[in-house]
Design a protein around this motif. Structure first.
Motif, PDB file in Angstrom:
ATOM      1  N   LEU A1079     -13.175 -34.255   8.182  1.00 33.46           N
ATOM      2  CA  LEU A1079     -15.201 -34.220   7.089  1.00 33.46           C
ATOM      3  C   LEU A1079     -14.391 -33.981   4.883  1.00 33.46           C
ATOM      4  CD1 LEU A1079     -17.425 -33.487   9.078  1.00 33.46           C
ATOM      5  CD2 LEU A1079     -17.028 -36.220   8.098  1.00 33.46           C
ATOM      6  N   GLN A1080     -13.209 -32.526   5.805  1.00 40.53           N
ATOM      7  CA  GLN A1080     -13.141 -32.476   4.530  1.00 40.53           C
ATOM      8  C   GLN A1080     -12.531 -33.334   3.127  1.00 40.53           C
ATOM      9  OE1 GLN A1080     -10.434 -28.254   4.534  1.00 40.53           O
ATOM     10  NE2 GLN A1080     -10.748 -28.114   1.859  1.00 40.53           N
ATOM     11  N   LYS A1081     -11.998 -34.320   3.474  1.00 40.09           N
ATOM     12  CA  LYS A1081     -11.870 -34.710   2.617  1.00 40.09           C
ATOM     13  C   LYS A1081     -12.844 -36.201   2.321  1.00 40.09           C
ATOM     14  CE  LYS A1081      -8.079 -38.715   2.085  1.00 40.09           C
ATOM     15  NZ  LYS A1081      -6.937 -39.355   2.382  1.00 40.09           N
ATOM     16  N   ASP A1082     -13.005 -36.748   3.141  1.00 38.52           N
ATOM     17  CA  ASP A1082     -14.719 -37.583   3.263  1.00 38.52           C
ATOM     18  C   ASP A1082     -15.562 -37.072   2.092  1.00 38.52           C
ATOM     19  OD1 ASP A1082     -13.081 -38.654   4.910  1.00 38.52           O
ATOM     20  OD2 ASP A1082     -14.241 -38.548   6.630  1.00 38.52           O
ATOM     21  N   PHE A1083     -16.314 -35.678   2.595  1.00 37.81           N
ATOM     22  CA  PHE A1083     -17.002 -34.929   1.341  1.00 37.81           C
ATOM     23  C   PHE A1083     -16.554 -35.179   0.079  1.00 37.81           C
ATOM     24  CE2 PHE A1083     -19.025 -33.808   5.234  1.00 37.81           C
ATOM     25  CZ  PHE A1083     -19.833 -34.237   5.158  1.00 37.81           C
ATOM     26  N   ARG A1084     -15.410 -34.252   0.137  1.00 38.91           N
ATOM     27  CA  ARG A1084     -14.682 -34.382  -1.125  1.00 38.91           C
ATOM     28  C   ARG A1084     -14.443 -35.622  -1.991  1.00 38.91           C
ATOM     29  NH1 ARG A1084     -10.898 -31.105  -4.560  1.00 38.91           N
ATOM     30  NH2 ARG A1084      -9.601 -32.305  -5.807  1.00 38.91           N
ATOM     31  N   VAL A1085     -14.366 -36.886  -1.701  1.00 38.65           N
ATOM     32  CA  VAL A1085     -14.135 -37.905  -2.047  1.00 38.65           C
ATOM     33  C   VAL A1085     -15.448 -38.980  -2.965  1.00 38.65           C
ATOM     34  CG1 VAL A1085     -12.952 -40.670  -1.728  1.00 38.65           C
ATOM     35  CG2 VAL A1085     -11.909 -38.725  -1.317  1.00 38.65           C
ATOM     36  N   ILE A1086     -16.435 -38.170  -1.246  1.00 29.27           N
ATOM     37  CA  ILE A1086     -18.028 -39.317  -2.267  1.00 29.27           C
ATOM     38  C   ILE A1086     -18.388 -38.657  -2.466  1.00 29.27           C
ATOM     39  CG2 ILE A1086     -20.136 -39.588  -0.497  1.00 29.27           C
ATOM     40  CD1 ILE A1086     -18.755 -39.649   2.545  1.00 29.27           C
ATOM     41  N   ASN A1087     -18.217 -37.054  -2.683  1.00 28.21           N
ATOM     42  CA  ASN A1087     -17.953 -36.130  -4.000  1.00 28.21           C
ATOM     43  C   ASN A1087     -19.489 -35.618  -3.782  1.00 28.21           C
ATOM     44  OD1 ASN A1087     -17.947 -34.929  -6.708  1.00 28.21           O
ATOM     45  ND2 ASN A1087     -19.318 -36.169  -7.716  1.00 28.21           N
ATOM     46  N   LEU A1088     -19.588 -34.918  -2.027  1.00 32.67           N
ATOM     47  CA  LEU A1088     -20.734 -34.232  -1.863  1.00 32.67           C
ATOM     48  C   LEU A1088     -20.371 -32.468  -1.836  1.00 32.67           C
ATOM     49  CD1 LEU A1088     -22.358 -36.528   0.989  1.00 32.67           C
ATOM     50  CD2 LEU A1088     -23.438 -35.740  -1.031  1.00 32.67           C
ATOM     51  N   MET A1089     -21.079 -31.859  -1.362  1.00 32.79           N
ATOM     52  CA  MET A1089     -21.112 -30.225  -1.481  1.00 32.79           C
ATOM     53  C   MET A1089     -22.140 -29.933  -0.296  1.00 32.79           C
ATOM     54  SD  MET A1089     -19.493 -27.527  -1.857  1.00 32.79           S
ATOM     55  CE  MET A1089     -18.985 -27.324  -3.542  1.00 32.79           C
ATOM     56  N   VAL A1090     -21.654 -30.016   0.880  1.00 27.03           N
ATOM     57  CA  VAL A1090     -22.423 -29.645   2.920  1.00 27.03           C
ATOM     58  C   VAL A1090     -21.940 -28.316   2.928  1.00 27.03           C
ATOM     59  CG1 VAL A1090     -22.255 -30.276   4.778  1.00 27.03           C
ATOM     60  CG2 VAL A1090     -22.226 -32.348   3.050  1.00 27.03           C
ATOM     61  N   PRO A1091     -22.663 -27.319   2.954  1.00 31.00           N
ATOM     62  CA  PRO A1091     -23.022 -25.897   3.885  1.00 31.00           C
ATOM     63  C   PRO A1091     -21.946 -26.000   4.912  1.00 31.00           C
ATOM     64  CG  PRO A1091     -25.407 -26.556   3.057  1.00 31.00           C
ATOM     65  CD  PRO A1091     -24.060 -27.847   2.880  1.00 31.00           C
ATOM     66  N   LYS A1092     -21.127 -25.061   4.732  1.00 25.50           N
ATOM     67  CA  LYS A1092     -20.134 -25.124   5.931  1.00 25.50           C
ATOM     68  C   LYS A1092     -21.457 -24.828   7.188  1.00 25.50           C
ATOM     69  CE  LYS A1092     -16.640 -23.219   3.026  1.00 25.50           C
ATOM     70  NZ  LYS A1092     -15.755 -21.713   3.007  1.00 25.50           N
ATOM     71  N   ASP A1093     -21.862 -24.288   7.347  1.00 26.06           N
ATOM     72  CA  ASP A1093     -23.387 -24.550   8.683  1.00 26.06           C
ATOM     73  C   ASP A1093     -23.224 -25.836   9.385  1.00 26.06           C
ATOM     74  OD1 ASP A1093     -24.099 -23.855   6.954  1.00 26.06           O
ATOM     75  OD2 ASP A1093     -25.722 -22.666   7.348  1.00 26.06           O
ATOM     76  N   GLN A1094     -23.078 -26.438   7.998  1.00 27.55           N
ATOM     77  CA  GLN A1094     -23.486 -27.985   8.767  1.00 27.55           C
ATOM     78  C   GLN A1094     -22.219 -29.365   8.730  1.00 27.55           C
ATOM     79  OE1 GLN A1094     -27.000 -27.774   5.733  1.00 27.55           O
ATOM     80  NE2 GLN A1094     -27.309 -29.924   6.405  1.00 27.55           N
ATOM     81  N   VAL A1095     -21.066 -28.517   8.633  1.00 29.16           N
ATOM     82  CA  VAL A1095     -19.731 -29.597   9.268  1.00 29.16           C
ATOM     83  C   VAL A1095     -19.140 -28.912  10.695  1.00 29.16           C
ATOM     84  CG1 VAL A1095     -17.880 -30.156   8.691  1.00 29.16           C
ATOM     85  CG2 VAL A1095     -19.616 -29.477   6.867  1.00 29.16           C
ATOM     86  N   LEU A1096     -18.791 -29.788  11.238  1.00 27.38           N
ATOM     87  CA  LEU A1096     -18.535 -29.072  12.577  1.00 27.38           C
ATOM     88  C   LEU A1096     -17.290 -30.832  12.254  1.00 27.38           C
ATOM     89  CD1 LEU A1096     -21.780 -29.759  14.914  1.00 27.38           C
ATOM     90  CD2 LEU A1096     -20.462 -27.754  14.206  1.00 27.38           C
ATOM     91  N   ASP A1097     -16.140 -29.769  12.264  1.00 29.70           N
ATOM     92  CA  ASP A1097     -15.646 -30.857  11.859  1.00 29.70           C
ATOM     93  C   ASP A1097     -13.720 -30.857  12.884  1.00 29.70           C
ATOM     94  OD1 ASP A1097     -13.213 -32.573  10.883  1.00 29.70           O
ATOM     95  OD2 ASP A1097     -13.098 -31.739   8.846  1.00 29.70           O
ATOM     96  N   THR A1098     -13.725 -31.526  13.822  1.00 35.06           N
ATOM     97  CA  THR A1098     -13.493 -31.647  15.356  1.00 35.06           C
ATOM     98  C   THR A1098     -11.220 -31.303  14.221  1.00 35.06           C
ATOM     99  OG1 THR A1098     -12.520 -34.120  14.816  1.00 35.06           O
ATOM    100  CG2 THR A1098     -14.319 -33.207  16.484  1.00 35.06           C
TER     101      THR A1098
END
Length: 1197
Positions: A1079-1098
């Motif tokens: 998700l880190q790359k996905d949010f980076r290309v979409i240009n979104l900043m998501v708090p780390k406690d809201q991301v569950l990356d497998t």
């Protein structure tokens, strides 16, 4: 060219006029072109003179480079760019030919071709030049020697020739036949009869011969038989010119009117595939010549005889803004030609002058030109000239007589001392990265010096303020410049070093130890990063922009608000303004102002960044002012901006706008007054060069209350008259924005001189305060700022290069005047506290930000900002209440002393933009932010695709009772396409280094429900429409096919990026947890900043430290017995799989309570992966690992 149709007066031109010329200047001829020209008794110019003044050529835009006189007063009849050498050939009505070499138009050769007839066409061959006159074809060497002279019948009247191959030539004219000439035997081999006489123009493609007739027709003939295949009746009067490119034929000419022939302003364009006319192209000039100039597009250049030139697309609309003017010496342009490289245009006028227009300062006429032979110079037995400014010039070149006396250069030992060249110090980067093995150190080559060469410098080069000279040649293998040591390290241009993992292992914390967010510089047009930070730290602007939301797809205010929200959420991690800059590139005004830089210009620093950022500053304020005046917004997009705005004006206008009164006084006594407003001011510097002290406040007042003499229209006099224009202020802005306009040595010297005067006055002032009787020395200055000293004073370093005040006081007088003076903290005792400003009309402005241009010859320069960050920002980020100056250099952020913000060493640090804010500004505005994004953005919406049907729907939108709550799970996956490929270099050791990563754009975003009865069913599956060119659809990895993102042919649910972005922002704001893989790359290309406690990356859930990352396909096969991503990727399948893997993780780790047992599961996973080489077996291969003993034992745990 049919001159009879163009200008009747020139058709009757008598060659005898040439011999009757007197050696005097023509009344229409520009005298500046004939300086130092010698005229012989016949009136012919002996030397062609280029224009002396240097002309600045902007890359990609045609501008005049040189003008020369071929023959004084004799009209130019034809011009031709040599196809083999860098030469321009010109023929005159007097039968004289002249050639000019290179873009400087140096005269190469000049000779008479025909004594009575004009030259009608020129064609260059490998060994010479063909000249066509009325009834003569002459082949001459470039130096003027005749190779052959072919006389035609006296009744012939030839106008055009066409070289069909290297040895065959077609000649046509006003008769009813066309001759074919063999150039090897110089004989007529064929005579083709034409049904319509008068062939004045001929062209050739790989399909047809094109013949233009005086009757206005264009005939298409077979290449072998010369029979007519098709015929277009273009104009009712006469044909002026035509050209062919690809499948398009464009013509211009004259139409019959009641009064005679009239120039037709409609170009007739024909499609050669369908053999029919398409929509005529209306132009804004009287077309006499036209040529296709196919560079990036199939542009047409249309030229009128009066000198107007317009560029337009043959299938588009002509824009009056694309017109430029050639300034002919005579009244008419007679000829026009385009070089083979399309970099140069040549115009010839009726007074014998030739104008060269180019799109670059050093154009080439041909892609591959051979070397031109020049006449050998006259050899004279003389000594070679010596340049004494060259330090390494050997003096042995000077012949001296043999003597036994002592030479002057033989200094005695008492008067000289040896000065060996010392080796330069070892690069600090080498010492930092060196690894020692015993007493030997190893370090990678930083590539700052040439291999096996030590450059010695005998003296430091003088630093000049020419920002155009700060351009580097190549970013690789460049030696260290002495100028670089002048630039402090924190001000140098920062770059991101990419590795195999991209940005994951780049240490941004090394450059930014604060909690404020920097901006990444690798995105196109990211030169404006510093100005984005300035706008963000203006509290009223930040709140206003974040409260704004509208329906426009590319709204700069909306995109800037999204970027400000990311800067708010970040805790020191850098952000990128890719979506904002994407919208910025679509604004037509930005492109028209030259604010869109090409990647090559931005990387090499070719653009003048100081001027660029000042134009950008004016543009962004105007654009935001316009965007925020949009009042009719749908309810779903309505924000809290109502607390800011009045019904008539935007808050940007309230903050930045300054109401002015412009008065124009004519010498007849009539006075005109009109009101206007401006969002910023430009400094206007005095012409005085005496070096006297001039306060910044005085210069600012002069710039605001500007008075100038200019020509203007007077209604009383009914003509243009000299007028005195003055500008007075009605209302002062809350934020004072100033463009410094330090764009030349003149302005830089003024800043430098005023800083020196201010430095001397400050030393004198402070030394007088310490002791009036004690003798004071600069060496004792350090004691003044110490606690033991009698008075706390700034150090001597803090006073250097300072002219700009931290505060200024502005007062509106009763007679509409303005008083401006520098303000210091001690002045408050004299004027009273600032809170009484409303009563007295006195306002104090404090310096809030300075944007400076860093001149660095090694990197091409950069832009940085000094910003005074207020208390509210520190309170939100760090929990403390104080103010501090910071340096913002892209992702480098560092606290600085306040004096550093106003110190400008003009050798490398040049001011560009100043922001002053009115004291106690924040108390006047409502600074509350209400999230303008509402839940309705998740409801069903129409697709942009025309062919999309309900049967193709792949998702079910959320119902009102399904709206997500805090902590709900949402599976997310995104697919991307490539806009720009990666730029990399291969090192000498075989390793690859990434210079610039590939530029990706999001193409599909999928969100699936993470709980409830519909778990796993998508509620968002949007394909993102893009207007930018896609280089690679990455179909194997993304599943996106060409056409899926095109609204005309796509069958997918197509939306805008802004629409889908709002959906994701709403989910983030309400606090859902996103589950996905990478998700880190996905949010980076979409240009979104998501708090780390809201991301569950497998990726990280199933990862062991210092081990490789595992693909989603292998995890799905290993834990879920699923085989996904067979032929291509599908975002719905990937999002569902990530959700299932997260459920599996909770099951295996007992909701995270048994980390040791889960560690054993991961260990078994990595062991299996190594055995399988991390590849999923084919269906007939190994069985699922669920049946394996190792997996059973894991489940038993």
């Amino acid at each position: 060219m049919n001159f009879e149709g163009l200008d009747p007066g020139l058709a009757e031109y008598a060659p005898a006029m040439h011999s009757a010329l007197d050696p005097v200047l023509d009344a229409h001829l520009n005298p500046s072109l004939l300086q130092n020209v010698e005229l012989d008794p016949e009136g012919v110019a002996l030397e062609a003179l280029p224009v002396q003044e240097s002309v600045h050529i902007m890359e990609g835009v045609y501008s005049e480079l040189h003008s020369v006189v071929a023959e004084v007063g004799v009209p130019v009849s034809v011009s031709h760019f040599d196809l083999h050498e860098e030469m321009l050939w010109v023929g005159s009505h007097g039968g004289h030919a002249t050639s000019f070499f290179g873009p400087t138009l140096e005269r190469y050769s000049s000779f008479q071709v025909n004594g009575s007839d004009d030259i009608r066409q020129i064609q260059s061959l490998e060994n010479g030049i063909l000249f066509l006159t009325k009834n003569n074809l002459k082949y001459m060497a470039r130096g003027g020697l005749i190779i052959f002279d072919y006389l035609l019948d006296e009744s012939e009247d030839m106008h055009s020739l066409l070289l069909t191959d290297s040895s065959t030539l077609l000649i046509g004219g006003l008769q009813n036949h066309i001759l074919e000439i063999d150039l090897n035997t110089v004989q007529e081999t064929q005579k083709y009869t034409v049904e319509t006489p008068g062939v004045t123009i001929m062209r050739q493609t790989n399909r047809f011969f094109f013949c233009g007739h005086t009757s206005g027709k264009v005939s298409l003939r077979d290449l072998r038989t010369f029979k007519v295949e098709h015929e277009f009746d273009a104009f009712s009067g006469s044909l002026s010119d035509f050209d062919v490119h690809g499948n398009l034929l464009a013509t211009c000419g004259f139409s019959s009117r009641l009064t005679g022939l009239a120039c037709d302003r409609f170009l007739k364009v024909y499609d050669l595939r369908m053999m029919r006319a398409i929509t005529p192209l209306q132009v804004h000039v009287d077309p006499a010549f036209l040529r296709f100039i196919p560079t990036y597009t199939s542009r047409l250049a249309i030229i009128s005889q009066s000198g107007q030139c317009q560029f337009c697309e043959p299938t588009g609309l002509a824009n009056p803004a694309d017109i430029f003017h050639v300034n002919p010496v005579g009244p008419l342009l007679m000829t026009f030609d385009v070089s083979a490289s399309k970099q140069a245009l040549a115009f010839g006028d009726s007074e014998g002058c030739v104008h060269l227009w180019t799109d670059s300062p050093e154009p080439s006429f041909n892609p591959y030109s051979r070397e031109t032979e020049f006449a050998l110079p006259c050899l004279v037995d003389s000594l070679p000239p010596l340049d004494w400014s060259q330090d390494l010039l050997p003096l042995s070149l000077i012949p001296v007589p043999l003597t036994t006396d002592t030479l002057l250069s033989d200094w005695p030992a008492a008067n000289s001392a040896p000065a060996p060249r010392r080796a330069p110090p070892v690069d600090a980067e080498i010492l930092r990265t060196m690894k020692k093995v015993g007493f030997i150190g190893y370090a990678p080559n930083p590539r700052t010096r040439l291999r096996n060469q030590i450059p010695y410098r005998l003296k430091e080069s003088d630093s000049e303020f020419d920002s155009f000279s700060q351009v580097t040649e190549s970013p690789i293998g460049r030696e260290e410049e002495p100028h670089l040591h002048m630039v402090s390290k924190k001000y140098r241009k920062v770059t991101i070093k990419y590795s195999k993992l991209g940005l994951e292992d780049f240490d941004f914390k090394h450059y930014n130890k604060t909690l404020f967010a920097g901006l990444e510089p690798h995105i196109p047009n990211a030169y404006c990063n510093c100005m984005i930070q300035v706008l963000y730290f203006l509290e009223p602007v930040r709140c206003l922009i974040q409260n704004h939301l509208c329906q426009k797809e590319f709204c700069l205010a909306c995109e800037l608000g999204f970027l400000f929200h990311m800067l708010d959420l970040s805790r020191g991690d850098p952000c990128q303004g890719s979506n904002f800059l994407r919208a910025f590139r679509t604004i037509p005004e930005a492109s028209a102002l030259g604010l869109i830089l090409a990647d090559s210009d931005e990387a090499s620093g070719k653009g003048n960044l100081a001027r660029l950022i000042q134009r950008w500053n004016r543009f962004i304020l105007t654009q935001l002012h316009q965007d925020l005046q949009e009042l009719e917004v749908p309810q779903a997009y309505r924000g809290a901006g109502g607390s800011f705005c009045s019904s008539g004006d935007s808050v940007i206008g309230q903050l930045f706008s300054c109401e002015m009164e412009n008065c124009s006084l004519c010498r007849c006594g009539s006075e005109t007054v009109r009101a206007s407003s401006t969002l910023l001011f430009t400094l206007s510097y005095p012409e005085d060069k005496t070096g006297k002290n001039c306060d910044f406040a005085q210069v600012l007042k002069r710039s605001i209350c500007l008075e100038q003499n200019t020509q203007a229209w007077c209604d009383n006099c009914e003509k243009y008259q000299p007028t005195i224009q003055t500008r007075n202020i009605r209302h002062l802005p809350d934020i004072l924005v100033i463009n410094c306009e330090v764009n030349s040595l003149k302005e830089a010297d003024f800043w430098r001189m005023q800083a020196e005067v201010a430095f001397k006055m400050a030393i004198k002032k402070h030394s007088g305060e310490i002791s009036k009787n004690k003798e004071f020395a600069l060496a004792d200055w350090k004691e003044l700022g110490s606690p033991e000293g009698m008075l706390m004073c700034p150090s001597i370093e803090e006073l250097k290069n300072v002219w700009l005040p931290f505060s200024i006081q502005m007062k509106m007088t009763k007679n509409k005047g303005l008083d401006v003076c520098n303000w210091t903290d001690g002045d408050e005792m004299q004027w009273g506290p600032a809170r009484a400003e409303e009563e007295h009309g006195v306002y104090v402005y404090d310096l809030m930000a300075t944007v400076v241009h860093i001149l660095d010859s090694r990197t091409g320069g950069s832009l940085v900002a000094h910003i005074k960050v207020g208390e509210t920002y520190h309170q939100r980020k760090e929990g403390v209440t104080h103010q501090q100056w910071y340096l913002f250099n892209d992702f480098l952020i560092e606290p600085i002393d306040k004096h550093e913000a106003v110190q400008f060493d003009m050798n490398w640090k040049v001011p560009a933009i100043l922001y002053y804010i009115k004291r106690n500004l924040n108390s006047k505005y409502n600074l509350n932010i209400k999230n303008p994004i509402e839940a309705s953005v998740l409801l069903a919406e129409a697709s942009l695709a025309r062919k999309q049907r309900k049967t193709h729907t792949t998702f079910i939108p959320l119902m009102l009772n399904e709206m997500p709550q805090v902590g709900d799970l949402v599976g997310l996956d995104a697919e991307f396409v490539t806009l720009n490929e990666e730029e990399a270099e291969l090192r000498s050791d075989g390793t690859k280094s990434t210079i610039k990563p590939s530029q990706m754009s999001v193409a599909r975003i999928t969100c699936v429900r993470g709980q409830g009865p519909n778990e796993g069913i998508p509620f968002i599956d949007d394909y993102i429409s893009t207007q930018e060119q896609v280089v690679d659809y990455l179909t194997q990895y993304s599943g996106i096919k060409p056409g899926d993102l095109d609204a005309k042919i796509s069958s997918k649910h197509l939306t805008t990026l802004k629409s889908t972005y709002l959906k994701l922002r709403f989910l983030i704001d309400i606090g859902v947890k996103f589950v996905g893989h990478g998700l880190q790359k996905d949010f980076r290309v979409i240009n979104l900043m998501v708090p780390k406690d809201q991301v569950l990356d497998t990726v990280y859930l199933f990862h062991m430290p210092r081990k490789r990352m595992i693909s989603l396909r292998f995890l799905a096969w290993y834990f879920l017995d699923l085989k996904i991503q067979g032929e291509t990727h599908d975002s719905i399948e990937d999002a569902r799989t990530a959700l299932q893997l997260y459920r599996k993780y909770l099951e295996l780790s007992k909701n995270g309570t048994e980390p040791e047992s889960f560690h054993k599961v991961l260990k078994s996973l990595y062991e299996k992966g190594r055995k399988m080489d991390w590849k999923v077996p084919e269906p007939e291969g190994q069985t699922s690992p669920k049946n394996a003993a190792v997996f059973s034992s894991v489940l038993a745990l």
